[in-house]
Enzyme design. Structure first.
Site, PDB file in Angstrom:
ATOM      1  CD  GLU A 173      21.720  27.732   3.578  1.00 59.02           C
ATOM      2  OE1 GLU A 173      20.682  27.173   4.028  1.00 59.02           O
ATOM      3  OE2 GLU A 173      21.551  27.894   2.246  1.00 59.02           O
ATOM      4  CD  GLU A 403      17.946  23.878  -6.434  1.00 57.58           C
ATOM      5  OE1 GLU A 403      18.899  23.392  -6.549  1.00 57.58           O
ATOM      6  OE2 GLU A 403      17.602  24.966  -5.864  1.00 57.58           O
ATOM      7  CG  HIS A 477      19.992  31.249  -3.104  1.00 54.42           C
ATOM      8  ND1 HIS A 477      19.052  31.203  -2.289  1.00 54.42           N
ATOM      9  CD2 HIS A 477      20.333  32.565  -3.585  1.00 54.42           C
ATOM     10  CE1 HIS A 477      18.636  32.596  -2.088  1.00 54.42           C
ATOM     11  NE2 HIS A 477      19.432  33.281  -2.782  1.00 54.42           N
ATOM     12  CD  GLU A 478      20.793  26.346  -2.101  1.00 58.45           C
ATOM     13  OE1 GLU A 478      20.073  27.054  -1.348  1.00 58.45           O
ATOM     14  OE2 GLU A 478      20.855  26.551  -3.342  1.00 58.45           O
ATOM     15  CD  GLU A 496      20.870  30.852   0.583  1.00 62.06           C
ATOM     16  OE1 GLU A 496      19.641  30.782   0.990  1.00 62.06           O
ATOM     17  OE2 GLU A 496      21.015  30.029  -0.121  1.00 62.06           O
ATOM     18  CD  GLU A 502      16.614  29.433   2.245  1.00 62.14           C
ATOM     19  OE1 GLU A 502      16.432  29.844   1.141  1.00 62.14           O
ATOM     20  OE2 GLU A 502      17.475  28.515   2.480  1.00 62.14           O
TER      21      GLU A 502
END
Length: 594
Positions: A173, A403, A477-478, A496, A502
Site C-alpha cells: 500500500e 480478519e 485484503h493485505e 487489495e 480507505e
C-alpha cells in the site's frame, strides 16, 4: 573417447556462445523477442528487444545456494527445442469473455559441467510481451536445496522514466512515484522515512517504464505459487536492477526440492492502452482447476465498512487497542438489517459486515495479535443466525469478513471449519484480511515470517483452494500480489494490494492522480478491490476524529473508477444515506461488473 552427444553439446555451446540468433524466440507478430547467450566460461545472460530496439541489454542469470554452490557459470547447452501455441480459452469472468493465448516458445536445456546440475530455461514470446522461467528438473544431482540468491538481473538499455512504489516485505500500500530508473528508491527524494517498510533503492512490481512516447514495458512475474515475491533492487547509481526475493526470517529465500519451476519473469510490452488490456499474465498460468464454475458470479455489494473507517462506528464492541470506544459498534443486528433492507430495495445481492466476531476488543496497540480471535462466535450484539435468515428472506446474502490479523498458526487449521460454517449459512463470498505482523506474539514481541515470503505465498494459495472446496468466492485484503492466477482459481475475485479508498478516511489520502496511475501499474497484474463509489467527500469532522479528512475526488470520478479500476465484485462503498436521492446513484447500480 567423447560420445557423439557430448560432441554435439560442445558444438551447440560454441555455436550459441554470444550469438543471440541461435537461442532466440520471437513473438507471432515478429515485434517482441527474448534471447539467451552462454559465454565461453558458461555464464548465462538474456536480452529483450522490441523490433530493432534493445530494451534490456544482456542481463545476468543464475542462482546461489545456501550450501555454497553457485549456478552462475560453467554451463553448456545440451538441447534446444521450439514450440508454439495458438488457442482461445473462455474466461469465467473478466473484461473479455474470450482470451487469445498465442505464443512461440523456446526451451534451452543446460548442464553445469562442474556439478552435473541440470537446469532448463523456458521462454515465451507473445504479441504483448515476453517471459522466461527457470526449471530444475528431477535429477540425482539435486534433491532438496535452499536458494540464497537469485542472480537474475535487469540491465535496462537506457535510464528510462519509471512508475514505481517502494518495495516492502509486508505491504503493497505505497504511493507511486515517477523518476528515472537510476533514482528508484532514493529516500532523500521520495520518502519521509525508511525502516521496516520502505526499502532503499528497491521497487515493488509491477513496475512500468516508458521506453518512448508510444511504447511502455511493465516488469512483473507470473504464476507465483511456491516461491517468494520478487522486488527489483537498483544497483548503485545505475539503471540496472536485480531480483530481490522476500526472505524467510532466517535469511533463506526459497526452500525447494526438484522438480521446481520458478515464477515467470515477465515483460509486458506495447502502447499504454495495450498494456492495460494485456492478458499475458493469465496466459502464463495453468487453466482453471475447477470442473464446475457455475457457482462463481460477478456483482456489486454494499456493507458495514466505510462507517468504521470514517469514525461513525467501531469494529470492536467496548474497547480497541486497550482504550474504551466512544462510538457504537457497527456490526450489530439492527444495523445489519438496515443495510439488508437498503440492498434489497436497490438490487444489491450482498452486504459485507465487518467486526462481527469476537476478538476485536482484545487487540493491544496495533492491528495484530496471536490467538485472540474466535472466528466462529459473534459479538454480543450481533445475532449471525438471525441476520443470515433475514437476508435470505429479503433475497440478499451476507459477505463474511474474516480478519486473520495474520495469525496463521490459528487461522489456517481452522479454515475448513470456518468455510463450512459459511457454506451452511448461505454465504457465497468471504473477505479475508491479513493486517499486522505474521504470527506476532505479544509475549515474545516477535513475529515469525513476512507477508510476501514463501511461507505466506503458500498460505494465500491454500486459503483460496480451501475456499473453493466450499464453493466460496474470495476478496483478499493485505494479500500477496496478483500474478495471473485468477485463471487457475477464478473464485479469487479481487485483491487489495495497493492504496485503496480507505486511505481517504484516516490519512492524508490518495492524491487525485493515484487512480490514474493504477491501470498501468498495479492493475496490470489483476483486479483490485479499491472500494469506489464515495458520494460524500467530507468524511470526518472534529466531532468524530482528531483530523479533518476530505476525499480528493468527485462523484463523476467515483463512478468512472467502476470502469477504470476493474473488479468483478465492486463495492458501493459509501453510507446508504449518502446515496438516497442522488441521481448519479442509478449509474452505480446499472454499470456492469463483467
Amino acid at each position: 573417447m567423447k560420445t557423439l552427444s557430448t560432441l554435439f553439446a560442445a558444438f551447440l555451446l560454441v555455436s550459441c556462445s554470444n550469438n543471440y540468433d541461435k537461442l532466440q524466440v520471437v513473438s507471432p507478430d515478429s515485434k517482441n523477442s527474448i534471447s539467451f547467450s552462454v559465454s565461453e566460461d558458461g555464464k548465462l545472460t538474456y536480452q529483450v528487444s522490441r523490433e530493432n530496439q534493445v530494451l534490456l541489454s544482456p542481463s545476468p542469470m543464475g542462482f546461489e545456494f545456501k550450501d555454497g554452490r553457485s549456478l552462475c557459470n560453467d554451463f553448456s547447452v545440451i538441447e534446444v527445442s521450439h514450440d508454439s501455441k495458438n488457442e482461445k480459452w473462455k474466461t469465467v469472468w473478466g473484461q473479455n469473455e474470450e482470451v487469445l493465448n498465442h505464443y512461440n516458445e523456446l526451451t534451452v536445456k543446460l548442464r553445469q559441467e562442474s556439478s552435473g546440475i541440470r537446469i532448463n530455461l523456458i521462454a515465451r514470446a507473445f504479441n504483448d510481451g515476453v517471459a522466461f522461467r527457470y526449471e530444475f528438473p528431477e535429477q540425482a544431482a539435486l534433491d532438496s536445496f535452499v536458494i540464497s540468491n537469485e542472480l537474475t538481473g535487469f540491465n535496462f538499455a537506457s535510464d528510462y522514466s519509471a512508475w514505481w512504489g517502494y518495495a516492502d516485505y509486508d505491504n503493497y500500500e505505497k504511493k507511486y512515484y515517477n523518476s528515472h530508473i537510476s533514482e528508484i528508491g532514493d529516500v532523500n527524494k521520495y520518502a519521509r522515512r525508511v525502516g521496516k517498510e520502505e526499502r532503499k533503492f528497491m521497487s515493488n512490481t509491477p513496475m512500468t517504464v516508458e521506453i518512448n512516447d508510444s511504447i511502455v514495458m511493465c516488469v512483473h512475474e507470473a504464476e507465483l505459487t511456491d516461491y517468494p515475491d520478487m522486488s527489483l533492487e537498483r544497483l548503485g547509481d545505475t539503471h540496472s536492477m536485480k531480483a530481490h526475493l522476500t526472505p524467510w526470517m532466517n535469511g533463506d529465500l526459497v526452500r525447494a526440492k526438484a522438480p521446481l519451476k520458478t515464477p515467470w519473469r515477465t515483460f509486458q510490452i506495447g502502447t499504454a492502452a495495450e498494456l492495460a488490456s494485456s492478458d499475458m499474465l493469465m496466459n502464463l498460468n495453468a487453466p482453471c482447476e475447477f470442473p464446475d464454475t457455475d457457482w462463481i458470479e460477478t456483482y456489486k455489494y454494499i456493507g458495514i465498512w466505510w462507517e468504521m473507517h470514517t469514525g461513525k462506528s467501531a469494529w470492536a464492541e467496548k474497547k480497541q487497542f486497550g482504550k474504551p470506544i466512544n462510538r457504537p459498534h457497527g456490526a450489530n443486528t439492527a444495523n445489519a438489517k438496515r443495510h439488508i433492507d437498503f440492498a434489497a430495495k436497490h438490487g444489491f445481492p450482498e452486504v459485507l459486515i465487518e467486526g462481527w466476531d469476537k476478538g476485536w476488543d482484545d487487540m493491544n496497540g496495533s492491528w495484530t495479535g496471536y490467538g485472540i480471535f474466535d472466528w466462529t462466535t459473534p459479538t454480543d450484539d450481533y445475532d449471525i443466525e438471525e441476520v443470515c435468515r433475514y437476508a435470505r428472506e429479503k433475497g440478499v446474502r451476507i459477505m463474511m469478513y474474516f480478519e486473520t490479523i495474520s495469525d496463521i498458526d490459528h487461522f489456517e487449521p481452522a479454515m475448513d471449519k470456518l468455510f463450512a460454517m459459511c457454506n451452511r449459512l448461505g454465504i457465497k463470498t468471504i473477505k479475508v484480511g491479513y493486517t499486522g505482523d505474521v504470527n506476532y506474539n505479544y509475549e515474545t514481541n516477535k513475529y515469525r515470517e513476512h507477508h510476501h515470503g514463501q511461507y505466506m505465498v503458500r498460505h494465500y494459495n491454500k486459503m483460496v483452494r480451501t475456499a473453493a472446496k466450499y464453493k466460496l468466492m474470495v476478496i483478499n485484503h493485505e494479500p500477496i500480489k496478483y500474478t495471473g492466477e485468477q485463471r487457475t482459481y477464478p473464485n479469487l475475485m479481487a485483491r487489495e494490494g495497493a492504496r485503496g479508498q480507505e486511505y481517504n478516511a484516516w490519512s492524508e489520502g490518495n492524491s487525485p492522480e493515484h487512480t490514474v496511475v493504477l491501470p498501468f501499474t498495479r492493475l496490470v497484474s489483476g483486479p483490485m478491490d479499491y472500494t469506489p463509489g464515495i458520494f460524500k467527500m467530507n468524511v470526518r469532522s472534529k466531532k468524530t476524529s482528531y483530523m479533518d479528512c476530505s476525499v480528493k475526488s468527485t462523484i463523476c470520478k467515483e463512478l468512472a473508477l467502476l470502469l477504470t479500476v476493474y473488479s468483478p465484485i465492486q463495492m458501493a462503498a459509501d453510507l446508504p444515506e449518502n446515496y438516497e436521492g442522488v441521481p448519479a446513484f442509478q449509474f452505480l447500480k446499472d454499470v456492469p461488473t463483467a
